[in-house]
Design an enzyme around this catalytic site. Structure first.
Site, PDB file in Angstrom:
ATOM      1  N   THR A  35       7.633  12.713  25.398  1.00 27.07           N
ATOM      2  CA  THR A  35       6.593  13.721  25.159  1.00 27.07           C
ATOM      3  C   THR A  35       6.960  15.018  25.878  1.00 27.07           C
ATOM      4  O   THR A  35       6.794  16.117  25.315  1.00 27.07           O
ATOM      5  CB  THR A  35       5.220  13.196  25.637  1.00 27.07           C
ATOM      6  OG1 THR A  35       5.082  11.821  25.258  1.00 27.07           O
ATOM      7  CG2 THR A  35       4.090  13.999  25.025  1.00 27.07           C
ATOM      8  N   ASP A  85       3.372  17.005  32.106  1.00 30.38           N
ATOM      9  CA  ASP A  85       4.146  15.761  32.058  1.00 30.38           C
ATOM     10  C   ASP A  85       3.379  14.698  31.270  1.00 30.38           C
ATOM     11  O   ASP A  85       2.162  14.805  31.084  1.00 30.38           O
ATOM     12  CB  ASP A  85       4.419  15.261  33.484  1.00 30.38           C
ATOM     13  CG  ASP A  85       5.573  14.256  33.549  1.00 30.38           C
ATOM     14  OD1 ASP A  85       6.138  13.910  32.490  1.00 30.38           O
ATOM     15  OD2 ASP A  85       5.899  13.820  34.665  1.00 30.38           O
ATOM     16  N   GLY A  86       4.091  13.694  30.822  1.00 29.97           N
ATOM     17  CA  GLY A  86       3.495  12.564  30.112  1.00 29.97           C
ATOM     18  C   GLY A  86       3.040  11.489  31.085  1.00 29.97           C
ATOM     19  O   GLY A  86       3.029  11.679  32.304  1.00 29.97           O
ATOM     20  N   ALA A  87       2.655  10.341  30.547  1.00 30.12           N
ATOM     21  CA  ALA A  87       2.273   9.195  31.377  1.00 30.12           C
ATOM     22  C   ALA A  87       2.498   7.929  30.562  1.00 30.12           C
ATOM     23  O   ALA A  87       2.551   7.963  29.329  1.00 30.12           O
ATOM     24  CB  ALA A  87       0.812   9.293  31.799  1.00 30.12           C
ATOM     25  N   ASP A  88       2.619   6.829  31.285  1.00 30.93           N
ATOM     26  CA  ASP A  88       2.733   5.528  30.607  1.00 30.93           C
ATOM     27  C   ASP A  88       1.360   4.926  30.373  1.00 30.93           C
ATOM     28  O   ASP A  88       1.152   4.229  29.373  1.00 30.93           O
ATOM     29  CB  ASP A  88       3.617   4.599  31.434  1.00 30.93           C
ATOM     30  CG  ASP A  88       5.016   5.169  31.569  1.00 30.93           C
ATOM     31  OD1 ASP A  88       5.660   5.367  30.522  1.00 30.93           O
ATOM     32  OD2 ASP A  88       5.443   5.469  32.696  1.00 30.93           O
ATOM     33  N   GLY A 101      10.329   6.260  32.634  1.00 32.85           N
ATOM     34  CA  GLY A 101      11.660   6.870  32.502  1.00 32.85           C
ATOM     35  C   GLY A 101      12.410   6.896  33.827  1.00 32.85           C
ATOM     36  O   GLY A 101      13.535   7.406  33.897  1.00 32.85           O
ATOM     37  N   GLU A 107       8.789  13.451  39.879  1.00 29.84           N
ATOM     38  CA  GLU A 107       7.542  13.815  39.187  1.00 29.84           C
ATOM     39  C   GLU A 107       6.398  13.936  40.188  1.00 29.84           C
ATOM     40  O   GLU A 107       5.589  14.868  40.120  1.00 29.84           O
ATOM     41  CB  GLU A 107       7.209  12.761  38.131  1.00 29.84           C
ATOM     42  CG  GLU A 107       8.180  12.767  36.967  1.00 29.84           C
ATOM     43  CD  GLU A 107       7.974  11.628  35.979  1.00 29.84           C
ATOM     44  OE1 GLU A 107       8.468  11.749  34.859  1.00 29.84           O
ATOM     45  OE2 GLU A 107       7.341  10.627  36.325  1.00 29.84           O
ATOM     46  N   LYS A 125      -1.845   5.710  25.184  1.00 28.26           N
ATOM     47  CA  LYS A 125      -1.699   5.667  26.649  1.00 28.26           C
ATOM     48  C   LYS A 125      -3.035   5.583  27.384  1.00 28.26           C
ATOM     49  O   LYS A 125      -3.060   5.329  28.590  1.00 28.26           O
ATOM     50  CB  LYS A 125      -0.944   6.909  27.136  1.00 28.26           C
ATOM     51  CG  LYS A 125       0.382   7.178  26.431  1.00 28.26           C
ATOM     52  CD  LYS A 125       1.411   6.149  26.769  1.00 28.26           C
ATOM     53  CE  LYS A 125       2.770   6.426  26.164  1.00 28.26           C
ATOM     54  NZ  LYS A 125       3.456   7.572  26.702  1.00 28.26           N
TER      55      LYS A 125
END
Ligand code: 5RP
Length: 230
Positions: A35, A85-88, A101, A107, A125
């Site tokens: 993402t 930023d993205g997230a899991d 990742g 991060e 998510k």
């Protein structure tokens, strides 16, 4: 919309958010993952306005530089208005599991410096309880077995991420089987284990804003105590 189309849509929304909230010449923090990669590609459209970026991983640095965006060492930067930023996984309080990742430590450092953390995710998510996604923990290599034993005492099943070395030269233990009822307390407990560099639990410093891609468009959620700068 496919998952990739959702990621592209949320990346565009994040670019628009950045465009509306930064002064010319500002430096923006940029996360890691698929993402974040879509976001970097969108951010390129703003490169004439940006002073540059701080990267949360070597992969992100390379992608930013590939677009001609100047990348700064975080130590050279005094003000970072926004980190994207993205997230899991992310919950309704905008606490997250990150590090799928493997970039969790950088991060978390960039997030600590940023004034506003904008999380960009697709709908898959968003969860009620964090922990179905195995929690990544970065460890100093000689402490791997000790940290694994201590994580097991906290109720998880740690597994070494085989063949993976972080940008900092460390290892990742992915901790399975946690249902994280009290994220900030667990984050503190993991931080206290000697040999842990960082956990991927972003509870004490969660996101301020979530841009969430859904099949019908991008929704915005704000953390109750968020300070959104404009
Ligand atoms: C990398 C991360 C990523 O933000 C997380 O893994 C989400 O990635 P993606 O956008 O590819 O689903 O924490 O360390």
């Amino acid at each position: 919309m496919t998952q990739d189309e959702q990621k592209r849509a949320v990346a565009r929304a994040a670019r628009d958010y950045v465009a509306a909230h930064i002064a010319d010449g500002a430096i923006v923090g940029v996360g890691t993952g698929s993402t974040a990669n879509f976001f970097i590609d969108e951010l390129a459209a703003l490169k004439e306005r940006l002073g540059g970026a701080v990267a949360s991983s070597e992969a992100t640095r390379i992608r930013l530089e590939g677009h001609g965006i100047r990348v700064f060492d975080l130590n050279e930067v005094e003000d970072l208005p926004i980190y994207v930023d993205g997230a899991d996984e992310i919950n309704a309080a905008l606490m997250m599991i990150k590090g799928g990742g493997g970039a969790l430590t950088r991060e978390k450092i960039v997030a600590a410096v940023a004034r506003t953390f904008v999380c960009v995710c697709d709908q898959s998510k968003l969860v009620d309880t964090l922990g179905k996604f195995p929690l990544p923990v970065e460890v100093v290599p000689m402490a791997r077995a000790h940290v694994a034993r201590e994580l097991a005492k906290l109720g998880g099943q740690p597994r070494l991420r085989e063949g993976f070395v972080t940008d900092n030269g460390n290892l990742i233990l992915d901790v399975h089987g946690l249902a994280i009822g009290h994220p900030a307390e667990l984050e503190n407990a993991i931080n206290e284990i000697v040999g842990v560099v960082t956990s991927g639990l972003f509870a004490r410093r969660g996101a301020d804003l979530l841009l969430l891609a859904t099949a019908s468009g991008v929704e915005t959620m704000r953390r109750a105590t968020a300070t959104i700068t404009s």
